[in-house]
Enzyme design. Structure first.
Site, PDB file in Angstrom:
ATOM      1  N   ILE A  39      -1.438   2.892   0.296  1.00 57.54           N
ATOM      2  CA  ILE A  39      -0.861   1.773   1.027  1.00 57.54           C
ATOM      3  C   ILE A  39      -1.671   1.540   2.305  1.00 57.54           C
ATOM      4  O   ILE A  39      -1.677   2.369   3.216  1.00 57.54           O
ATOM      5  CB  ILE A  39       0.641   2.015   1.298  1.00 57.54           C
ATOM      6  CG1 ILE A  39       1.292   0.824   1.991  1.00 57.54           C
ATOM      7  CG2 ILE A  39       0.899   3.320   2.018  1.00 57.54           C
ATOM      8  CD1 ILE A  39       2.800   0.865   2.014  1.00 57.54           C
ATOM      9  N   GLU A  40      -2.385   0.407   2.334  1.00 56.84           N
ATOM     10  CA  GLU A  40      -3.301   0.101   3.430  1.00 56.84           C
ATOM     11  C   GLU A  40      -3.215  -1.383   3.788  1.00 56.84           C
ATOM     12  O   GLU A  40      -2.577  -2.176   3.101  1.00 56.84           O
ATOM     13  CB  GLU A  40      -4.749   0.423   3.034  1.00 56.84           C
ATOM     14  CG  GLU A  40      -5.011   1.865   2.640  1.00 56.84           C
ATOM     15  CD  GLU A  40      -6.488   2.115   2.383  1.00 56.84           C
ATOM     16  OE1 GLU A  40      -7.309   1.762   3.255  1.00 56.84           O
ATOM     17  OE2 GLU A  40      -6.818   2.644   1.302  1.00 56.84           O
ATOM     18  N   ASN A  41      -3.898  -1.731   4.880  1.00 56.68           N
ATOM     19  CA  ASN A  41      -4.128  -3.106   5.290  1.00 56.68           C
ATOM     20  C   ASN A  41      -2.820  -3.801   5.689  1.00 56.68           C
ATOM     21  O   ASN A  41      -1.741  -3.245   5.598  1.00 56.68           O
ATOM     22  CB  ASN A  41      -4.862  -3.891   4.191  1.00 56.68           C
ATOM     23  CG  ASN A  41      -5.898  -4.831   4.763  1.00 56.68           C
ATOM     24  OD1 ASN A  41      -5.721  -5.411   5.840  1.00 56.68           O
ATOM     25  ND2 ASN A  41      -7.001  -4.984   4.046  1.00 56.68           N
TER      26      ASN A  41
END
Length: 526
Positions: A362-364
């Site tokens: 889970i990024e950005n």
């Protein structure tokens, strides 16, 4: 959990059955043994392969279609089935003077099938593969000519020796055995689960999946040859799968990233043999046409190179955890409107591969820095964990040197508040300021993550560390930070000393040709 041998397994002979009549059908010999290719156009490569360690590469040119053939002995007036997995443009499969088929374009391994019946006096058949003039290199793997052998070979292989359990999880058992021998040659093995299914492999290891947690199983192994003769079954071996969720078993995973959608990915099984690594984090599952999971938003879950690679990894005694998400691309979290819909997308991935673990990277700003999507991901993971006893769940997310950002802290706090029961929180300690001491930065950020988990969940240091993972970057990071093999060894040793739960790095694709970081990672024991 445990494993033991059951002496006195069944020793009755098994009747001969149809078998693959081809020599070196999966090109696992590392050579063209048994095959003849026109004009020196054929070779054996280790990537891309559908399964195992080798595949045929036929380099078609403007003047040569790279025809590779093998002649076998057959019986007159007898039905046979010829199959092969191919990729490339205008790849043909057929029987000399008989039936044939072809595919105009296959970007991933695709199965071709030809059925034919031999003539009334026919005692041999030549099967072939070829590309087309000027269409470039094609690949083929796992070629099979299924039917009764035509020779006088009635001698069965010897019994496979020393069957043994090499690993168990809540839903799988890995086995190995000593090779059998045969007067002509062993072509494969059947792993027979008492009261259940049979798993067929070409090597001397196998992983049987789809099992129930904390359950006793009995397995036997038999060998087979090209004429359809099968050996007596081996002595039986007994294995008990691990307990499912809540059983107290520690989740430990050394799992470097392998990305089949980037460049020229290495052979997963070759790397396993060279380094001893057993887990891979497979990147990346994204969204396709809304809330539908697909590799890189393009390749389907089943029927392509991703599935065949996973099968090969498991046949070699390993396993995988898919990475769902990542920094870029069209992700499932924002595209699935509800936690239930997102859980359904995760479930498709779990069902496709009978998974033991999943990772949500889970990024950005679309997922990590979005409160609604964070909660959606956590609730979806809670749902799939409840619906799949024994499934392990991982969250991978960025960090500062000082520890989780405000969004990372929120993710941890909401995981606790929602009762998501996450097994491992993995941080990515890189892309800081470009001049970090990567050992010191990694340790500092990991200790801060441990402290946050301890504070939120009320765990001891040991309990918190058991839920912590590190996912580093070998060599240069995106901002020029350098992690050397020596530094990565220090990080691994520190992770072992503190009993962390997971160690990964980006990526095996960047680690060739000596697989130094992968070999170091394989030494992670938690």
């Amino acid at each position: 959990m445990g494993a033991a041998f059951l002496a006195g397994g069944l020793l009755t002979a098994t009747p001969a059955v149809a078998a693959n009549l081809l020599t070196n059908p999966g090109f696992e010999a590392g050579s063209l043994s048994g095959w003849s290719c026109s004009g020196g156009t054929g070779s054996v490569v280790t990537s891309p392969v559908r399964a195992g360690s080798g595949a045929l590469a036929g380099a078609a040119t403007a003047s040569d279609n790279a025809r590779c053939a093998q002649t076998v002995t057959v019986r007159p007036s007898t039905a046979y089935a010829l199959t092969a997995w191919v990729r490339g443009n205008y790849v043909h499969l057929g029987v000399n003077g008989g039936a044939a088929t072809w595919t105009p374009s296959a970007s991933a391994y695709t199965k071709l099938t030809v059925s034919f019946t031999t003539g009334a006096s026919q005692t041999s058949a030549q099967v072939y593969l070829h590309g087309w003039y000027g269409q470039g290199t094609y690949h083929a793997d796992d070629v099979s000519l299924d039917g009764p052998g035509g020779g006088n070979d009635t001698q069965a292989p010897t019994v496979p020796g020393n069957p043994r359990v090499t690993g168990v999880s809540a839903t799988s058992v890995s086995l190995a055995w000593n090779a059998a021998s045969d007067n002509v040659g062993v072509t494969g093995y059947d792993v027979i689960r008492e009261g259940g299914t049979t798993t067929s492999v070409t090597g001397t290891t196998a992983t049987v999946t789809g099992l129930s947690p904390d359950t006793r199983y009995i397995f036997t192994v038999r060998a087979k040859d090209a004429a359809g003769n099968t050996s007596p079954v081996s002595i039986a071996v007994v294995a008990t799968t691990a307990q499912g969720g809540g059983g107290g078993d520690r989740f430990i995973q050394a799992a470097p990233y392998l990305y089949l959608g980037w460049g020229n990915p290495p052979s997963a099984t070759e790397v396993m043999r060279s380094t001893g690594v057993r887990w891979y984090t497979m990147a990346f599952i994204l969204a396709q046409n809304g809330c539908n999971p697909a590799w890189d938003s393009q390749r389907p879950l089943l029927g392509g190179i991703d599935q065949s690679t996973i099968q090969a990894i498991r046949a070699a005694g390993g396993d995988v955890v898919p990475s769902i998400g990542g920094w870029s691309g069209n992700k499932l979290g924002p595209n699935c409107a509800t936690p239930e819909a997102l859980a359904g997308a995760y479930q498709k991935v779990i069902d496709a591969y009978d998974l033991n673990a999943i990772d949500v990277d889970i990024e950005n700003t679309d997922e990590f820095e979005n409160a609604a999507v964070q909660d959606r991901v956590l609730t979806a993971l809670k749902i799939v964990k409840q619906n799949n006893p024994g499934l392990k769940t991982i969250l991978t997310f960025p960090t500062y040197i000082s520890g989780p950002s405000s969004w990372g802290n929120r993710l941890i706090e909401r995981a606790h508040a929602l009762g998501a029961d996450i097994d491992n929180f993995t941080i990515m300690p890189f892309n800081f300021d470009g001049h970090a001491d990567m050992y010191a930065a990694t340790v500092t950020s990991t200790v801060a993550l441990k402290d946050k988990l301890r504070s939120v969940f009320g765990w001891s240091d040991a309990e918190a560390y058991a839920h912590v993972g590190i996912s580093g970057m070998n060599g240069s990071s995106d901002v020029g930070e350098i992690t050397t093999a020596q530094t990565w060894t220090r990080i691994r040793d520190w992770a072992n000393a503190n009993d962390l739960g997971r160690l990964a790095f980006w990526s095996v694709n960047r680690d060739g040709p000596n697989w130094e970081f992968t070999r170091i990672t394989a030494g992670f024991t938690g």
